[in-house]
Motif scaffolding. Structure first.
Motif, PDB file in Angstrom:
ATOM      1  N   PHE A  11       0.825  -0.971   0.374  1.00 52.76           N
ATOM      2  CA  PHE A  11      -0.219   0.537   0.058  1.00 52.76           C
ATOM      3  C   PHE A  11       1.029   1.347  -0.138  1.00 52.76           C
ATOM      4  O   PHE A  11       1.991   1.619   0.645  1.00 52.76           O
ATOM      5  CB  PHE A  11      -0.944   0.350   1.251  1.00 52.76           C
ATOM      6  CG  PHE A  11      -0.155   0.182   2.173  1.00 52.76           C
ATOM      7  CD1 PHE A  11       0.267   1.039   3.106  1.00 52.76           C
ATOM      8  CD2 PHE A  11       0.198  -0.698   3.101  1.00 52.76           C
ATOM      9  CE1 PHE A  11       0.302   1.484   4.368  1.00 52.76           C
ATOM     10  CE2 PHE A  11       1.178  -1.260   4.651  1.00 52.76           C
ATOM     11  CZ  PHE A  11       0.576  -0.237   4.639  1.00 52.76           C
ATOM     12  N   PRO A  12       0.606   2.604  -0.741  1.00 51.79           N
ATOM     13  CA  PRO A  12       1.704   3.290  -0.572  1.00 51.79           C
ATOM     14  C   PRO A  12       1.518   4.075   1.324  1.00 51.79           C
ATOM     15  O   PRO A  12       0.181   4.528   1.787  1.00 51.79           O
ATOM     16  CB  PRO A  12       0.205   4.854  -1.552  1.00 51.79           C
ATOM     17  CG  PRO A  12      -1.056   4.402  -1.247  1.00 51.79           C
ATOM     18  CD  PRO A  12      -0.551   2.374  -0.874  1.00 51.79           C
ATOM     19  N   ALA A  13       3.197   4.812   1.436  1.00 57.03           N
ATOM     20  CA  ALA A  13       2.803   5.112   2.840  1.00 57.03           C
ATOM     21  C   ALA A  13       2.343   5.937   2.893  1.00 57.03           C
ATOM     22  O   ALA A  13       3.563   6.704   3.135  1.00 57.03           O
ATOM     23  CB  ALA A  13       4.115   4.734   3.643  1.00 57.03           C
ATOM     24  N   PHE A  14       1.158   6.884   2.392  1.00 56.24           N
ATOM     25  CA  PHE A  14       0.713   7.853   2.283  1.00 56.24           C
ATOM     26  C   PHE A  14       0.443   8.622   3.887  1.00 56.24           C
ATOM     27  O   PHE A  14       0.276  10.143   4.076  1.00 56.24           O
ATOM     28  CB  PHE A  14      -0.908   7.611   1.338  1.00 56.24           C
ATOM     29  CG  PHE A  14      -0.929   9.559   1.999  1.00 56.24           C
ATOM     30  CD1 PHE A  14      -1.204  10.339   1.451  1.00 56.24           C
ATOM     31  CD2 PHE A  14      -2.810   9.556   2.545  1.00 56.24           C
ATOM     32  CE1 PHE A  14      -1.466  10.896   1.249  1.00 56.24           C
ATOM     33  CE2 PHE A  14      -3.813  11.269   2.474  1.00 56.24           C
ATOM     34  CZ  PHE A  14      -2.283  11.819   1.714  1.00 56.24           C
ATOM     35  N   THR A  32       2.866  19.743  -6.806  1.00 58.38           N
ATOM     36  CA  THR A  32       3.508  20.160  -7.605  1.00 58.38           C
ATOM     37  C   THR A  32       4.932  19.413  -7.956  1.00 58.38           C
ATOM     38  O   THR A  32       6.053  19.769  -8.394  1.00 58.38           O
ATOM     39  CB  THR A  32       4.173  21.494  -6.594  1.00 58.38           C
ATOM     40  OG1 THR A  32       4.510  21.764  -5.942  1.00 58.38           O
ATOM     41  CG2 THR A  32       2.903  22.206  -6.653  1.00 58.38           C
ATOM     42  N   GLY A  33       5.248  18.811  -7.128  1.00 57.69           N
ATOM     43  CA  GLY A  33       6.152  17.886  -7.743  1.00 57.69           C
ATOM     44  C   GLY A  33       7.212  17.723  -5.894  1.00 57.69           C
ATOM     45  O   GLY A  33       8.176  16.769  -6.142  1.00 57.69           O
ATOM     46  N   GLY A  34       6.446  17.989  -5.089  1.00 57.41           N
ATOM     47  CA  GLY A  34       7.289  18.175  -3.726  1.00 57.41           C
ATOM     48  C   GLY A  34       6.802  16.649  -2.672  1.00 57.41           C
ATOM     49  O   GLY A  34       6.058  16.136  -3.167  1.00 57.41           O
ATOM     50  N   ALA A  35       8.233  16.618  -2.059  1.00 55.08           N
ATOM     51  CA  ALA A  35       8.006  15.014  -1.199  1.00 55.08           C
ATOM     52  C   ALA A  35       7.147  16.055   0.591  1.00 55.08           C
ATOM     53  O   ALA A  35       7.863  17.094   0.635  1.00 55.08           O
ATOM     54  CB  ALA A  35       8.901  14.622  -1.374  1.00 55.08           C
ATOM     55  N   ILE A  36       6.668  15.143   0.538  1.00 56.23           N
ATOM     56  CA  ILE A  36       6.408  15.600   1.715  1.00 56.23           C
ATOM     57  C   ILE A  36       6.422  13.886   3.308  1.00 56.23           C
ATOM     58  O   ILE A  36       6.033  13.310   2.722  1.00 56.23           O
ATOM     59  CB  ILE A  36       4.510  15.743   2.051  1.00 56.23           C
ATOM     60  CG1 ILE A  36       4.746  17.197   1.597  1.00 56.23           C
ATOM     61  CG2 ILE A  36       5.006  15.529   3.906  1.00 56.23           C
ATOM     62  CD1 ILE A  36       2.670  16.972   1.485  1.00 56.23           C
ATOM     63  N   LEU A  37       7.781  14.248   4.257  1.00 50.55           N
ATOM     64  CA  LEU A  37       7.994  13.542   5.758  1.00 50.55           C
ATOM     65  C   LEU A  37       6.949  13.807   6.529  1.00 50.55           C
ATOM     66  O   LEU A  37       7.830  14.872   7.086  1.00 50.55           O
ATOM     67  CB  LEU A  37       9.604  13.385   5.323  1.00 50.55           C
ATOM     68  CG  LEU A  37       9.764  12.486   5.952  1.00 50.55           C
ATOM     69  CD1 LEU A  37       9.719  10.844   5.744  1.00 50.55           C
ATOM     70  CD2 LEU A  37      10.869  12.898   6.074  1.00 50.55           C
ATOM     71  N   ARG A  38       6.233  12.697   6.813  1.00 56.46           N
ATOM     72  CA  ARG A  38       4.989  13.430   8.155  1.00 56.46           C
ATOM     73  C   ARG A  38       5.206  11.807   8.790  1.00 56.46           C
ATOM     74  O   ARG A  38       5.517  10.838   8.687  1.00 56.46           O
ATOM     75  CB  ARG A  38       3.734  13.591   7.782  1.00 56.46           C
ATOM     76  CG  ARG A  38       3.424  12.632   6.569  1.00 56.46           C
ATOM     77  CD  ARG A  38       2.136  13.852   6.343  1.00 56.46           C
ATOM     78  NE  ARG A  38       1.186  12.959   5.107  1.00 56.46           N
ATOM     79  CZ  ARG A  38       0.468  12.865   4.241  1.00 56.46           C
ATOM     80  NH1 ARG A  38       0.462  14.406   4.593  1.00 56.46           N
ATOM     81  NH2 ARG A  38       0.049  12.398   3.960  1.00 56.46           N
ATOM     82  N   SER A  39       4.681  12.310  10.163  1.00 56.03           N
ATOM     83  CA  SER A  39       3.830  10.871  10.828  1.00 56.03           C
ATOM     84  C   SER A  39       2.135  11.927  11.315  1.00 56.03           C
ATOM     85  O   SER A  39       2.552  12.510  11.249  1.00 56.03           O
ATOM     86  CB  SER A  39       4.797  11.101  12.347  1.00 56.03           C
ATOM     87  OG  SER A  39       4.923  12.273  12.932  1.00 56.03           O
ATOM     88  N   ILE A  40       2.050  10.139  11.672  1.00 60.96           N
ATOM     89  CA  ILE A  40       0.834  10.787  11.948  1.00 60.96           C
ATOM     90  C   ILE A  40       0.552  10.340  14.372  1.00 60.96           C
ATOM     91  O   ILE A  40       1.151   9.411  14.480  1.00 60.96           O
ATOM     92  CB  ILE A  40       0.077   9.842  11.308  1.00 60.96           C
ATOM     93  CG1 ILE A  40       0.526   7.669  11.757  1.00 60.96           C
ATOM     94  CG2 ILE A  40       0.270   9.911   9.687  1.00 60.96           C
ATOM     95  CD1 ILE A  40      -0.705   6.850  11.093  1.00 60.96           C
ATOM     96  N   GLU A  41      -0.222  10.602  14.263  1.00 57.91           N
ATOM     97  CA  GLU A  41      -0.820  10.428  15.823  1.00 57.91           C
ATOM     98  C   GLU A  41       0.623  10.988  16.964  1.00 57.91           C
ATOM     99  O   GLU A  41       0.549  10.220  17.576  1.00 57.91           O
ATOM    100  CB  GLU A  41      -0.922   8.979  15.798  1.00 57.91           C
ATOM    101  CG  GLU A  41      -2.180   8.368  15.592  1.00 57.91           C
ATOM    102  CD  GLU A  41      -2.347   6.479  15.577  1.00 57.91           C
ATOM    103  OE1 GLU A  41      -1.931   6.074  16.436  1.00 57.91           O
ATOM    104  OE2 GLU A  41      -3.450   6.133  14.880  1.00 57.91           O
ATOM    105  N   ASN A  42       1.264  12.367  16.173  1.00 53.71           N
ATOM    106  CA  ASN A  42       1.684  13.075  17.264  1.00 53.71           C
ATOM    107  C   ASN A  42       2.888  12.340  17.747  1.00 53.71           C
ATOM    108  O   ASN A  42       3.757  11.627  18.144  1.00 53.71           O
ATOM    109  CB  ASN A  42       1.059  12.853  19.277  1.00 53.71           C
ATOM    110  CG  ASN A  42       0.240  13.928  19.048  1.00 53.71           C
ATOM    111  OD1 ASN A  42      -0.109  15.144  18.180  1.00 53.71           O
ATOM    112  ND2 ASN A  42      -1.072  13.367  19.938  1.00 53.71           N
TER     113      ASN A  42
END
Length: 819
Positions: A726-729, A737-747
């Motif tokens: 599955f995509p690690a959305f 726009t071609g940019g990437a976002i690295l993030r987390s969930i649930e604090n």
């Protein structure tokens, strides 16, 4: 006294002239008239004539002319062949002994072998037969056969009483097909009416009427004994045999292992109390283009119950026959593994081996059109119509077979089963067309069975059904549990909302449901009901729909997505509250019920066993299926309710006179192992992990979000759904726009974790080397090699020594403490 030579010659001779004659030693005189009285006068014939007498009464010889095809030359009377036709023989070619000659006989066109036509066949009337249908012609028939020449029978009815035993080698009987009749008026003893003991026997065009109205004694009708190794029955009829045990029209007695040559062609078998024709344990018999009808048991029967398992029916061909109004049209072998009574069902010790049943037409038989049991059987290209209609377990074809093929048959009619092949092993059921049966193909209770490429149309019940353990009509099981079953590539027409596609009942194991096409106006929810935990489902289609839209809806406290059981790919277009449960149509329908009970250990020593279902629900009931002291399986007789959500296992206790049996019950249809489901998301979909039923697991060990236009592959694993791809959305996104976002969930934190001595490095297309960010303890000076612009964090801390920046050089020097 002068001699005769010295006498003067007479000038003429008259009747009054006298001659001397000696009578009783005395010389007397007699006139010439007296001397010639009673003597034939001078004979005068022209060339090419014979002497005979044409006039009625006694008298002198008369000239007889030579007719056609006869010639008199050199004192020899010779015959030349008459004008006749040999079908298929080129003009001018010489016939052989096997060619048939077309003749007109009794007002009908008949064919006789050339050898007989040119031979010395004799009419039975020459031995005193009358053929008036009243006079006993048994002695005349026996005498005619004993002469060793072919016997001609006229268009008459000859009374032949039993037992008539034929021992003359090479006996040939030639009748007028459809007219010549041998009829029995009485029988002495319970032997055969006609017993053929000659090593070679042939009959053409004779009706054998056993006359059961007058002779009710249980006796064989026409019996080809095992002394006869070669026989040919052509254009004959075998009618009206009497007796509940022996009353079959024609019986070919067991002779295996001797290879015989029996041919039965273009014959009729009708109105016999038992079978039309019964071929026992013989090798090499052909039954071709015959008609069997209105017999009390089977039209054509190829079978023998040898309790020592030595004699078999094999290399038998049953081709192009028509059978109707029997209990079974054609019956091959039997499913009694012991060959004694009471029977023990199973396919051990087959009685029929390497038998071909092809191109027959069987219709209107009360239970089975064709019933086949044995090893290496080919049942193919037959047409079956309206067999078993009204019978509780009737079928077009009953096939309890091993290493056999049932293929290319056309079966129609409203019988309970189109093809009932339960209890088969290593069998191929393919390419058949079944229309209008209650159950199209029953294929459970066996192992390694392939049900492929069949067309199953308008079955009022289920197109394909597979029970875990099969039984006969009296509830006796076949000693096998179902495993390794492939139901693939079939065309299943469902013309009503209540019609079903494929039903797996009571837990058959290792089943493949693949590439089947379900078509028609039926309900997609009825395409597949799988009461098992081991089934692979892939590539099936309903009305060729490529993708089903399945959006979650509220079910109790859950947001539940329900998908068709045959589907392995669905799409979600709206899921505002996410997905907490993914179940098939049948899982949703059977929730809380006992779907099936799986035997974990069969135990030993059981004659009886009781099944008690525990758990939180009520109302469920089941019965054990026992074979040879072992519990093979369990039949759920009542599913009950309230036993828990999908995936719940329920404790089962087994009591009885044996030991060691154990089982587990499943609440609802469980999620099968390796069940694949691709979910395409047309909108962002949140798949809950916590509280999901069945559990929706993934490698993140928390909930996942799949973005719009993303997919997720789910696989059934130990009763849970596992997201394998599955995509690690939630962790890595795109800004559009071609940019990437690295993030987390649930604090959660975002951690960059190089392995071993690796570093976090910042680079670009313009600066391939870039710089690094390093963690450590103590000073980096003289220790850490890095390019300018790199930074170092001293985890020991301290004022003026915690954060360092590389100011110059590419070696381990040039570091400066910033803070």
């Amino acid at each position: 006294m002068p001699t005769i030579d010295e006498l003067s010659a007479a000038q003429a001779v008259a009747d009054t002239d006298e001659l001397p004659i000696s009578q009783n030693g005395l010389v007397n005189k007699a006139t010439r008239a007296q001397f010639l009285a009673g003597m034939q006068q001078q004979l005068a014939l022209t060339s090419g004539q014979l002497l005979g007498r044409n006039s009625a009464g006694s008298g002198g010889p008369e000239a007889v002319s030579i007719g056609a095809n006869l010639s008199l030359s050199g004192g020899i009377l010779a015959a030349s062949p008459a004008n006749f036709s040999v079908p298929g023989l080129p003009t001018g070619a010489t016939p052989t002994t096997n060619d048939l000659v077309a003749l007109g006989q009794g007002g009908r066109s008949v064919a006789v072998p050339y050898a007989i036509f040119m031979g010395d066949a004799v009419p039975v009337e020459a031995f005193g037969a009358t053929g008036d249908g009243v006079t006993d012609d048994t002695a005349a028939l026996s005498a005619a056969v004993s002469c060793g020449r072919p016997v001609l029978l006229g268009p008459k009815t000859y009374i032949v009483n039993g037992q008539w035993t034929i021992t003359q080698s090479g006996t040939v009987l030639i009748g007028v097909p459809g007219v010549t009749t041998l009829r029995r008026s009485q029988q002495i003893g319970s032997g055969a009416w006609v017993a053929i003991q000659a090593d070679n026997f042939r009959v053409d065009g004779v009706i054998f009427d056993a006359n059961r109205a007058a002779v009710t004694l249980d006796s064989w009708s026409v019996l080809v004994t095992n002394l006869c190794q070669t026989s040919d029955f052509s254009r004959c009829a075998f009618l009206n045999a009497a007796g509940a045990t022996l009353g079959s029209g024609l019986v070919i007695q067991a002779s295996d292992p001797v290879m015989c040559k029996h041919v039965v062609i273009d014959c009729e078998f009708g109105a016999n109390t038992v079978h039309g024709i019964w071929v026992q344990a013989c090798a090499g018999v052909q039954v071709v283009n015959c008609r069997a009808h209105d017999n009390g048991q089977y039209g054509i029967d190829v079978d023998f119950n040898d309790p020592t398992f030595q004699q078999k029916a094999h290399l038998v061909q049953v081709l192009g026959n028509r059978c109707w109004n029997n209990i079974r049209g054609i019956s091959i072998g039997n499913y009694n593994a012991t060959n004694i009574q009471p029977p023990v069902w199973g396919n051990a010790n087959p009685d029929a081996i390497s038998v071909l049943v092809a191109s027959n037409i069987c219709h209107s038989n009360s239970i089975y059109g064709i019933a086949a049991a044995g090893y290496a059987l080919a049942v193919q290209g037959n047409t079956l119509s309206n067999n078993g209609v009204g019978a509780a377990a009737g079928a077009g074809i009953l096939a309890n077979v091993t290493y056999s093929r049932v293929a290319g048959n056309m079966i129609s009619g409203s019988a309970a089963y189109g093809i009932d092949c339960g209890g088969s092993v290593n069998a191929d059921i393919s390419g058949n067309y079944v229309a209008s049966a209650v159950l199209g193909i029953n294929c459970g209770g066996g192992t390694n069975v392939r049900v492929d490429a069949n067309t199953l149309q308008d079955c009022s019940g289920w197109a394909v059904v597979a029970n875990n353990v099969e039984t006969d009509g009296q509830g006796n099981n076949f000693g096998l549990a179902c495993s390794s079953l492939a139901i693939t590539g079939n065309w299943i027409g469902m013309s009503s909302m209540t019609a079903g596609g494929v039903l797996l009942r009571d837990g058959p194991q290792n089943v493949m449901i693949g590439r089947n096409s379900f078509v028609g106006s039926g309900n997609v929810a009825n395409c597949l009901w799988a009461n098992t935990d081991t089934v692979i489902i892939e590539g099936n289609r309903f009305n060729f729909i490529g993708r089903f839209i399945c959006n979650p809806e509220v079910s109790g406290t859950l947001q539940q997505m329900v998908f068709p059981d045959i589907a392995d790919e669905v799409m979600i277009t709206a899921a505002p509250s996410g997905v907490q449960s993914m179940v098939s149509n049948y899982q949703a329908q059977s929730a809380g019920e006992i779907s099936f009970i799986k035997i974990i250990a069969g135990g030993t020593g059981y004659n009886t066993a009781n099944i008690a279902i525990q758990g939180s629900g009520n109302g469920a009931a089941a019965s054990a299926m026992i074979s040879n002291g072992t519990i093979l399986g369990v039949v759920v007789t009542a599913p009950g309710s309230g036993y828990g959500p999908i995936g719940t296992t329920v404790t089962v206790s087994i009591t009885g006179d044996g030991t060691g049996a154990a089982a587990t019950a499943f609440a609802g249809a469980p999620l099968p192992e390796e069940r694949r489901l691709l979910v395409r998301c047309n909108t962002t979909v949140h798949f809950a992990r916590s509280g999901s039923i069945p559990l929706q697991e993934n490698w993140t060990l928390t909930d996942i979000d799949v973005p719009a236009n993303g997919d997720v592959d789910w696989t059934g694993t130990w009763g849970t759904w596992r997201a394998g791809r599955f995509p690690a959305f939630d962790y890595l996104g795109a800004d559009g726009t071609g940019g990437a976002i690295l993030r987390s969930i649930e604090n959660g934190d975002v951690a960059l974790h190089p392995n071993g001595t690796g570093h976090v490095r910042l680079t670009s297309d313009a600066e391939a080397t870039g710089c690094i960010s390093v963690l450590g303890r103590g000073t980096p000076e003289g220790v850490v090699t890095a390019p300018p612009g790199s930074d170092y964090r001293n985890l020991n801390g301290g004022a003026g020594s915690t954060w360092w920046v590389k100011l110059s050089g590419t070696d381990n020097g040039g570091w400066s403490a910033i803070a």
